[in-house]
Design an enzyme around this catalytic site. Sequence first.
Site, PDB file in Angstrom:
ATOM      1  CE  LYS A  51      66.876  89.454 -43.886  1.00  0.00           C
ATOM      2  NZ  LYS A  51      68.184  88.914 -44.256  1.00  0.00           N
ATOM      3  NE  ARG A  96      57.593 129.529 -33.832  1.00  0.00           N
ATOM      4  CZ  ARG A  96      58.581 128.811 -33.159  1.00  0.00           C
ATOM      5  NH1 ARG A  96      59.685 128.698 -33.416  1.00  0.00           N
ATOM      6  NH2 ARG A  96      58.154 127.885 -32.094  1.00  0.00           N
ATOM      7  CG  PHE A 155      60.696 130.487 -29.823  1.00  0.00           C
ATOM      8  CD1 PHE A 155      60.359 129.606 -28.957  1.00  0.00           C
ATOM      9  CD2 PHE A 155      62.086 130.666 -30.161  1.00  0.00           C
ATOM     10  CE1 PHE A 155      61.481 129.152 -28.110  1.00  0.00           C
ATOM     11  CE2 PHE A 155      63.191 129.822 -29.788  1.00  0.00           C
ATOM     12  CZ  PHE A 155      62.818 129.092 -28.697  1.00  0.00           C
ATOM     13  CB  THR A 204      68.421  88.027 -40.225  1.00  0.00           C
ATOM     14  OG1 THR A 204      69.273  87.868 -41.392  1.00  0.00           O
ATOM     15  CG2 THR A 204      69.222  88.276 -38.943  1.00  0.00           C
ATOM     16  CG  ASP A 205      66.959  84.197 -45.750  1.00  0.00           C
ATOM     17  OD1 ASP A 205      66.656  85.259 -46.335  1.00  0.00           O
ATOM     18  OD2 ASP A 205      66.642  83.111 -46.027  1.00  0.00           O
ATOM     19  CD  GLN A 207      60.950 123.471 -26.929  1.00  0.00           C
ATOM     20  OE1 GLN A 207      60.337 124.314 -27.830  1.00  0.00           O
ATOM     21  NE2 GLN A 207      62.254 123.631 -26.619  1.00  0.00           N
ATOM     22  CG  HIS A 245      64.117 125.892 -38.444  1.00  0.00           C
ATOM     23  ND1 HIS A 245      63.723 126.116 -37.135  1.00  0.00           N
ATOM     24  CD2 HIS A 245      65.144 125.195 -38.073  1.00  0.00           C
ATOM     25  CE1 HIS A 245      64.331 125.646 -36.391  1.00  0.00           C
ATOM     26  NE2 HIS A 245      65.099 124.907 -36.734  1.00  0.00           N
TER      27      HIS A 245
HETATM   28  O1  LIG Z   1      59.760 126.115 -30.536  1.00  0.00           O
HETATM   29  C1  LIG Z   1      60.936 126.547 -30.419  1.00  0.00           C
HETATM   30  N1  LIG Z   1      61.559 125.811 -29.502  1.00  0.00           N
HETATM   31  C2  LIG Z   1      62.974 126.014 -29.384  1.00  0.00           C
HETATM   32  O2  LIG Z   1      63.660 125.397 -28.397  1.00  0.00           O
HETATM   33  C3  LIG Z   1      63.630 126.988 -30.611  1.00  0.00           C
HETATM   34  N2  LIG Z   1      64.989 126.865 -30.711  1.00  0.00           N
HETATM   35  C4  LIG Z   1      64.994 127.501 -32.028  1.00  0.00           C
HETATM   36  O3  LIG Z   1      66.017 128.294 -32.370  1.00  0.00           O
HETATM   37  N3  LIG Z   1      63.820 127.964 -32.216  1.00  0.00           N
HETATM   38  C5  LIG Z   1      63.002 127.186 -31.639  1.00  0.00           C
HETATM   39  N4  LIG Z   1      61.573 127.143 -31.293  1.00  0.00           N
END
Ligand SMILES: O=c1[nH]c(=O)c2[nH]c(=O)[nH]c2[nH]1
Length: 299
Positions: free
Chosen positions: A12, A176, A159, A57-58, A226, A254
């Site tokens: 559930k 950014r 970036f 599941t009940d 990342q 974004h």
């Molecule tokens: O921090 C980011 N990693 C990405 O892999 C990525 N790709 C993207 O278009 N913008 C960003 N920004």
Amino acid sequence: MSVHLASDRFGKSGVRLATVERDGDRHVFSDLDIDVRLEGDFEAVHTRGDNSPVLTTDTMRGTCYALARHYGARSPATLGSRIAERLLEACPAASHARVDLARLPWERLAVDGAPHTHTFRPGPGGRQLTTIRQPRGQAPTVSAGADGVRVLKTTGSAFDSYIKDEYTTLPETRDRIMATTVAASWGYVDPLVADHAAPEHERLLDEVPATFCARFATHDESESVQHTLYEMGEAALAAHDELTWISFRMPNEHHILADLEPYGLDNPNHVFVVTDRPYGVIEGTIARDGPSAARAEPA
Ligand SMILES: O=c1[nH]c(=O)c2[nH]c(=O)[nH]c2[nH]1
């Protein structure tokens, strides 16, 4: 043509359950969203239409409410473990039970500067997650996490220097907005796994998100989501010895510099177009070196 059932599980989802514990005037409110799953020998259910091994599941839903009456919901690890045990008892064909409990963030409303005894409002953090995996006849394991942890910083994020080919239009930037809604999960070292109701687990549900959010804030040398994700994981593992690994899913929410040239205006990082689709998704697991790394699991 010959086929077989390659894998199956059932349960559930979205069992919404709240409890009020009354400590005199002071009430403790717990609000959970629970998912349960059973796995085992249910092949005949699929291939022959034989429902005799099925715990409905009940019934799983009913089990969650009944055990909340017995054990409360203040400790999701305790409630989840009891639910997992009970489901295996009630369903002999099941070899594994999994219970995922998400605790919704409520905080006491402040009235005249004091936390109110019985009025709450949505808290600022995300949901706290507890996962109990219970194999029949073995000790359960607990892992934990958080989702819906929304953070944004207005500088300290760059970036650039990425691959450029004929389809690349993204401008490079050294400054950014970085915004994300973190989903994290983490696993514990053995003693905490064994002692699954440990108060440490409850404490870490608060502390681990605070640690990785603080690193999100202070990592002003960020070259990418990342890069920051890795720093957040490293900070969590450095601050909390109890963790062996931590996984993140971080959508890149974004904020694109608005083109104000058509209006005869400059735009030195002031006005942004906020887009919700499509969005980047950055995922990663950070694990301690050594044997415990082998147990790392994805978010
Ligand atoms: O921090 C980011 N990693 C990405 O892999 C990525 N790709 C993207 O278009 N913008 C960003 N920004």
